[in-house]
Design an enzyme around this catalytic site. Sequence first.
Site, short mmCIF file in Angstrom:
data_model
loop_
_atom_site.label_atom_id
_atom_site.label_comp_id
_atom_site.label_asym_id
_atom_site.label_seq_id
_atom_site.Cartn_x
_atom_site.Cartn_y
_atom_site.Cartn_z
N GLU A 248 -4.05 2.21 -7.34
CA GLU A 248 -4.51 3.31 -6.49
C GLU A 248 -3.56 4.51 -6.59
O GLU A 248 -2.45 4.47 -6.06
CB GLU A 248 -4.59 2.85 -5.03
CG GLU A 248 -5.10 3.94 -4.10
CD GLU A 248 -5.36 3.42 -2.69
OE1 GLU A 248 -6.52 3.35 -2.32
OE2 GLU A 248 -4.39 3.10 -1.99
N SER B 62 -10.81 6.65 -2.54
CA SER B 62 -12.07 7.39 -2.34
C SER B 62 -13.29 6.73 -2.98
O SER B 62 -14.15 7.41 -3.53
CB SER B 62 -11.92 8.84 -2.82
OG SER B 62 -10.96 9.51 -2.04
N HIS C 194 0.86 -1.19 0.00
CA HIS C 194 0.00 0.00 0.00
C HIS C 194 0.89 1.24 0.00
O HIS C 194 1.94 1.26 0.66
CB HIS C 194 -0.91 -0.02 1.24
CG HIS C 194 -2.03 0.98 1.17
ND1 HIS C 194 -1.80 2.31 1.37
CD2 HIS C 194 -3.34 0.84 0.91
CE1 HIS C 194 -2.96 2.96 1.23
NE2 HIS C 194 -3.92 2.09 0.95
P1 PGA Z 1 -9.97 5.71 0.90
O1 PGA Z 1 -8.77 4.69 1.15
O2 PGA Z 1 -11.11 4.95 0.32
O3 PGA Z 1 -10.28 6.25 2.27
O4 PGA Z 1 -9.47 6.76 -0.04
C1 PGA Z 1 -8.45 3.67 0.25
C2 PGA Z 1 -7.09 3.10 0.58
O5 PGA Z 1 -6.11 3.87 0.61
O6 PGA Z 1 -6.94 1.92 0.83
#
Ligand code: PGA
Length: 237
Positions: free
Chosen positions: A148, A192, A91
């Site tokens: 992401e 998000s 991550h």
């Molecule tokens: P978020 O987080 O949906 O609060 O943006 C997603 C993540 O970083 O795993």
Amino acid sequence: MKYLIGNWKSNYTIEEAQHWIEAVKKTLPDTHPDLTTVICPGFHHLLLFKLNLPGQTLGAQTISAFPPGTYTGQIAATNLRKLVEYVIVGHSERRTWAKESNSDVANQVTQALDNHITPIIAVDNDNWFSQLSILSSEELTASLIMYEPPEAISRPDGGVGSGEAAPKVEVVKAITAIKQEFSAKGFIYGGSVKSHNLSEFLSDPNIDGVLPGSASLKADEWVKMVLLANQVLVTGH
Ligand code: PGA
């Protein structure tokens, strides 16, 4: 198969987690047979889930890059055997705050797969090629890839991140580019995702799943997202 994966990050005391479980238990619908829902709470909540919401598939948010042994403070993949089926590795928050490198992530993938835990390998917009090319094709085909962009992550506590999901056209473009180079068990979008935009991402044939963070912390929002994901599988939107 479509995936809905909640990442709790380092939120919630035991008491707060208990409240979440109690609230969800009362309203959680049966999931569509082609939908896998996974909750990734902190390590300290895993047993609580196992005992109080036994049907829930669980994931960890990271895992030790080492085998079990003299590694104080680490949670090895063997420690989590039969407790979790998935683990998020690489991550962007861990790459930043815990300084995890691509080779650390590669070792985590090996540890996870050796213990029958499916890695959810997180990659970002600029570095996905180097983040993935260190892994073998056997490892990748046994893993999910989670795209992401760090700037799309919700950060109610400040820091880099807009709280706005990346535009779906850009997500599809990035996932298509990744798919041209690498094969995986599935390609997921994170950043998000909430009930108001979940169906848009999940209904796209190029996207196999979504990984909401902050939205998964609210029991009613989680239940709503499970209902919407079921609906996508039944109606296609
Ligand atoms: P978020 O987080 O949906 O609060 O943006 C997603 C993540 O970083 O795993």
